[in-house]
Design a protein around this motif. Structure first.
Motif, PDB file in Angstrom:
ATOM      1  N   GLN A   3       0.903  -1.096  -0.028  1.00  0.00           N
ATOM      2  CA  GLN A   3      -0.035  -0.073  -0.022  1.00  0.00           C
ATOM      3  C   GLN A   3       0.728   1.169  -0.022  1.00  0.00           C
ATOM      4  O   GLN A   3       2.100   1.466   0.653  1.00  0.00           O
ATOM      5  CB  GLN A   3      -0.632   0.097   1.131  1.00  0.00           C
ATOM      6  CG  GLN A   3      -1.995   0.956   1.355  1.00  0.00           C
ATOM      7  CD  GLN A   3      -2.719   1.235   2.865  1.00  0.00           C
ATOM      8  OE1 GLN A   3      -3.067   0.006   2.744  1.00  0.00           O
ATOM      9  NE2 GLN A   3      -2.896   2.323   2.866  1.00  0.00           N
ATOM     10  N   PHE A   4       0.352   2.011  -0.928  1.00  0.00           N
ATOM     11  CA  PHE A   4       1.241   3.345  -0.596  1.00  0.00           C
ATOM     12  C   PHE A   4       0.173   4.607  -1.314  1.00  0.00           C
ATOM     13  O   PHE A   4      -0.698   4.357  -1.729  1.00  0.00           O
ATOM     14  CB  PHE A   4       2.500   3.658  -1.638  1.00  0.00           C
ATOM     15  CG  PHE A   4       2.268   3.040  -3.216  1.00  0.00           C
ATOM     16  CD1 PHE A   4       2.141   4.166  -4.010  1.00  0.00           C
ATOM     17  CD2 PHE A   4       2.017   2.280  -3.674  1.00  0.00           C
ATOM     18  CE1 PHE A   4       1.904   4.188  -5.372  1.00  0.00           C
ATOM     19  CE2 PHE A   4       1.938   1.681  -4.842  1.00  0.00           C
ATOM     20  CZ  PHE A   4       1.993   2.864  -5.826  1.00  0.00           C
ATOM     21  N   SER A   5       0.715   5.735  -0.861  1.00  0.00           N
ATOM     22  CA  SER A   5      -0.028   6.973  -1.149  1.00  0.00           C
ATOM     23  C   SER A   5       0.929   8.039  -1.435  1.00  0.00           C
ATOM     24  O   SER A   5       1.999   8.044  -1.233  1.00  0.00           O
ATOM     25  CB  SER A   5      -1.049   7.585  -0.029  1.00  0.00           C
ATOM     26  OG  SER A   5      -1.955   6.660   0.333  1.00  0.00           O
ATOM     27  N   LEU A   6       0.419   8.886  -2.525  1.00  0.00           N
ATOM     28  CA  LEU A   6       1.133   9.859  -3.363  1.00  0.00           C
ATOM     29  C   LEU A   6       0.019  11.205  -2.711  1.00  0.00           C
ATOM     30  O   LEU A   6      -1.013  11.242  -3.167  1.00  0.00           O
ATOM     31  CB  LEU A   6       1.133   9.944  -4.620  1.00  0.00           C
ATOM     32  CG  LEU A   6       1.892   8.692  -5.358  1.00  0.00           C
ATOM     33  CD1 LEU A   6       1.886   8.779  -6.922  1.00  0.00           C
ATOM     34  CD2 LEU A   6       3.290   8.694  -4.838  1.00  0.00           C
ATOM     35  N   THR A   7       0.674  12.006  -1.881  1.00  0.00           N
ATOM     36  CA  THR A   7      -0.057  13.323  -1.254  1.00  0.00           C
ATOM     37  C   THR A   7      -0.110  14.458  -2.082  1.00  0.00           C
ATOM     38  O   THR A   7      -0.747  15.379  -1.778  1.00  0.00           O
ATOM     39  CB  THR A   7       0.473  13.384   0.034  1.00  0.00           C
ATOM     40  OG1 THR A   7       2.077  13.697  -0.132  1.00  0.00           O
ATOM     41  CG2 THR A   7       0.414  12.178   0.906  1.00  0.00           C
ATOM     42  N   LYS A   8       0.701  14.685  -3.135  1.00  0.00           N
ATOM     43  CA  LYS A   8       0.493  15.696  -3.969  1.00  0.00           C
ATOM     44  C   LYS A   8      -1.059  15.619  -4.591  1.00  0.00           C
ATOM     45  O   LYS A   8      -1.411  14.545  -4.972  1.00  0.00           O
ATOM     46  CB  LYS A   8       1.557  15.943  -5.036  1.00  0.00           C
ATOM     47  CG  LYS A   8       2.808  16.538  -4.224  1.00  0.00           C
ATOM     48  CD  LYS A   8       3.725  17.182  -5.260  1.00  0.00           C
ATOM     49  CE  LYS A   8       3.823  18.634  -5.449  1.00  0.00           C
ATOM     50  NZ  LYS A   8       4.538  19.342  -5.429  1.00  0.00           N
ATOM     51  N   HIS A   9      -1.481  16.937  -5.020  1.00  0.00           N
ATOM     52  CA  HIS A   9      -2.665  16.984  -5.695  1.00  0.00           C
ATOM     53  C   HIS A   9      -2.406  16.705  -7.063  1.00  0.00           C
ATOM     54  O   HIS A   9      -1.357  17.286  -7.773  1.00  0.00           O
ATOM     55  CB  HIS A   9      -3.448  18.109  -5.509  1.00  0.00           C
ATOM     56  CG  HIS A   9      -3.994  18.304  -4.083  1.00  0.00           C
ATOM     57  ND1 HIS A   9      -4.893  17.327  -3.589  1.00  0.00           N
ATOM     58  CD2 HIS A   9      -3.943  19.382  -3.212  1.00  0.00           C
ATOM     59  CE1 HIS A   9      -5.381  17.723  -2.460  1.00  0.00           C
ATOM     60  NE2 HIS A   9      -4.449  18.931  -2.355  1.00  0.00           N
ATOM     61  N   PRO A  10      -3.080  15.878  -7.932  1.00  0.00           N
ATOM     62  CA  PRO A  10      -4.164  15.217  -7.510  1.00  0.00           C
ATOM     63  C   PRO A  10      -3.687  13.801  -6.646  1.00  0.00           C
ATOM     64  O   PRO A  10      -2.674  13.196  -6.797  1.00  0.00           O
ATOM     65  CB  PRO A  10      -4.912  14.674  -8.783  1.00  0.00           C
ATOM     66  CG  PRO A  10      -3.882  14.536  -9.583  1.00  0.00           C
ATOM     67  CD  PRO A  10      -2.637  15.667  -9.329  1.00  0.00           C
ATOM     68  N   ALA A  11      -4.342  13.445  -5.585  1.00  0.00           N
ATOM     69  CA  ALA A  11      -4.021  12.557  -4.638  1.00  0.00           C
ATOM     70  C   ALA A  11      -4.360  11.203  -5.399  1.00  0.00           C
ATOM     71  O   ALA A  11      -5.087  11.014  -6.106  1.00  0.00           O
ATOM     72  CB  ALA A  11      -4.837  12.502  -3.604  1.00  0.00           C
ATOM     73  N   MET A  12      -3.115  10.304  -5.120  1.00  0.00           N
ATOM     74  CA  MET A  12      -3.383   8.844  -5.644  1.00  0.00           C
ATOM     75  C   MET A  12      -2.960   8.072  -4.472  1.00  0.00           C
ATOM     76  O   MET A  12      -2.140   7.940  -3.763  1.00  0.00           O
ATOM     77  CB  MET A  12      -2.383   8.728  -6.747  1.00  0.00           C
ATOM     78  CG  MET A  12      -2.485   9.610  -7.791  1.00  0.00           C
ATOM     79  SD  MET A  12      -1.091   9.400  -9.066  1.00  0.00           S
ATOM     80  CE  MET A  12      -1.854   8.245 -10.231  1.00  0.00           C
ATOM     81  N   ILE A  14      -3.097   3.640  -3.864  1.00  0.00           N
ATOM     82  CA  ILE A  14      -3.018   2.361  -4.415  1.00  0.00           C
ATOM     83  C   ILE A  14      -2.914   1.504  -3.235  1.00  0.00           C
ATOM     84  O   ILE A  14      -1.993   1.577  -2.471  1.00  0.00           O
ATOM     85  CB  ILE A  14      -1.759   2.323  -5.242  1.00  0.00           C
ATOM     86  CG1 ILE A  14      -2.188   3.293  -6.537  1.00  0.00           C
ATOM     87  CG2 ILE A  14      -1.635   0.973  -5.825  1.00  0.00           C
ATOM     88  CD1 ILE A  14      -1.551   4.611  -6.392  1.00  0.00           C
ATOM     89  N   ALA A  15      -3.951   0.756  -3.027  1.00  0.00           N
ATOM     90  CA  ALA A  15      -4.125  -0.286  -2.086  1.00  0.00           C
ATOM     91  C   ALA A  15      -5.282  -1.034  -1.926  1.00  0.00           C
ATOM     92  O   ALA A  15      -6.279  -0.656  -2.669  1.00  0.00           O
ATOM     93  CB  ALA A  15      -4.274   0.588  -0.482  1.00  0.00           C
ATOM     94  N   PRO A  16      -5.417  -2.335  -1.644  1.00  0.00           N
ATOM     95  CA  PRO A  16      -6.416  -3.225  -1.525  1.00  0.00           C
ATOM     96  C   PRO A  16      -7.819  -2.461  -0.984  1.00  0.00           C
ATOM     97  O   PRO A  16      -7.641  -1.969   0.227  1.00  0.00           O
ATOM     98  CB  PRO A  16      -5.930  -4.455  -1.037  1.00  0.00           C
ATOM     99  CG  PRO A  16      -4.504  -4.517  -1.093  1.00  0.00           C
ATOM    100  CD  PRO A  16      -4.184  -2.785  -0.972  1.00  0.00           C
ATOM    101  N   GLY A  17      -8.895  -2.480  -1.554  1.00  0.00           N
ATOM    102  CA  GLY A  17      -9.881  -1.694  -0.881  1.00  0.00           C
ATOM    103  C   GLY A  17     -10.259  -0.467  -0.889  1.00  0.00           C
ATOM    104  O   GLY A  17     -11.020   0.200  -0.327  1.00  0.00           O
ATOM    105  N   ALA A  18      -9.090   0.289  -1.865  1.00  0.00           N
ATOM    106  CA  ALA A  18      -9.106   1.741  -1.558  1.00  0.00           C
ATOM    107  C   ALA A  18     -10.572   2.360  -2.277  1.00  0.00           C
ATOM    108  O   ALA A  18     -10.603   3.430  -1.972  1.00  0.00           O
ATOM    109  CB  ALA A  18      -7.808   2.203  -2.517  1.00  0.00           C
ATOM    110  N   SER A  19     -10.886   1.586  -3.192  1.00  0.00           N
ATOM    111  CA  SER A  19     -12.131   2.092  -3.802  1.00  0.00           C
ATOM    112  C   SER A  19     -13.246   2.255  -2.779  1.00  0.00           C
ATOM    113  O   SER A  19     -14.382   3.198  -2.905  1.00  0.00           O
ATOM    114  CB  SER A  19     -12.584   1.246  -4.994  1.00  0.00           C
ATOM    115  OG  SER A  19     -13.165   0.144  -4.690  1.00  0.00           O
ATOM    116  N   GLU A  20     -13.267   1.462  -1.660  1.00  0.00           N
ATOM    117  CA  GLU A  20     -14.321   1.646  -0.884  1.00  0.00           C
ATOM    118  C   GLU A  20     -14.009   2.992   0.184  1.00  0.00           C
ATOM    119  O   GLU A  20     -15.063   3.216   1.006  1.00  0.00           O
ATOM    120  CB  GLU A  20     -14.308   0.501   0.107  1.00  0.00           C
ATOM    121  CG  GLU A  20     -14.477  -0.739  -0.745  1.00  0.00           C
ATOM    122  CD  GLU A  20     -14.262  -2.094   0.051  1.00  0.00           C
ATOM    123  OE1 GLU A  20     -13.822  -2.056   1.285  1.00  0.00           O
ATOM    124  OE2 GLU A  20     -14.490  -3.316  -0.466  1.00  0.00           O
TER     125      GLU A  20
END
Length: 133
Positions: A3-12, A14-20
Motif C-alpha cells: 500500500q502506498f499514497s502520493l499526497t500531492k494533488h491530485p491524490a493517488m 493505491i491499496a487493496p480496498g481503496a475504492s471503498e
C-alpha cells in the motif's frame, strides 16, 4: 500488493480496498457535500465496478454525476462533452476510474471544469492549462 499514497494533488491512493474509501478521500480533498464527476471506463460500468465507487462517494454525502462516454484514445469531442457536463454541474471534484483513457480525460476535465472552455484551445500546451487551487 504494498500500500502506498502520493499526497500531492491530485491524490493517488493505491491499496487493496481503496475504492471503498474514496468517499472519505473526496471529503478530505474538497470538504463535505461536494459535487463530483466520476469519469469511468464504460467497461467498469458494465461490470458493476463503477457503481461501488459511486456508492462510496455518495455514502460520504457527495453528489455524483457519471460520465462514461469514452473510447480508447478519447477524441476531443468526448473530452469536451465531459468538460461541459462538469461545468454545467458545477463540480468540485473529478474522479477518474479506469485505464489511460479515463484517467487522461479526467485530468483534462479537472483542469477545465471551472472554465467551461473546450480542450481545443489548449492543443500543444499553448496556452498553459488553467490552474485552480
Amino acid at each position: 500488493m504494498s500500500q502506498f499514497s502520493l499526497t500531492k494533488h491530485p491524490a493517488m491512493v493505491i491499496a487493496p480496498g481503496a475504492s471503498e474509501q474514496i468517499g472519505q478521500h473526496v471529503s478530505d480533498t474538497t470538504g463535505p457535500n461536494s459535487r463530483v464527476l466520476l469519469v469511468s471506463d464504460p467497461a467498469l460500468v458494465s461490470l458493476g465496478l463503477a457503481a461501488g465507487v459511486q456508492d462510496s462517494i455518495e455514502a460520504s454525502g457527495h453528489r455524483v454525476t457519471l460520465f462514461d462516454d469514452l473510447q480508447s484514445d478519447p477524441k476531443e469531442q468526448s473530452v469536451n462533452d465531459a468538460t461541459k457536463l462538469a461545468y454545467d454541474q458545477q463540480v468540485d471534484c473529478v474522479v477518474g476510474l479506469g485505464g489511460g483513457s479515463a484517467l487522461d480525460t479526467s485530468k483534462v476535465v479537472a483542469a477545465l471544469a471551472h472554465t467551461g472552455e473546450s480542450c481545443e484551445a489548449y492543443r500543444l500546451a499553448a496556452p498553459q492549462l488553467p490552474f485552480r487551487k
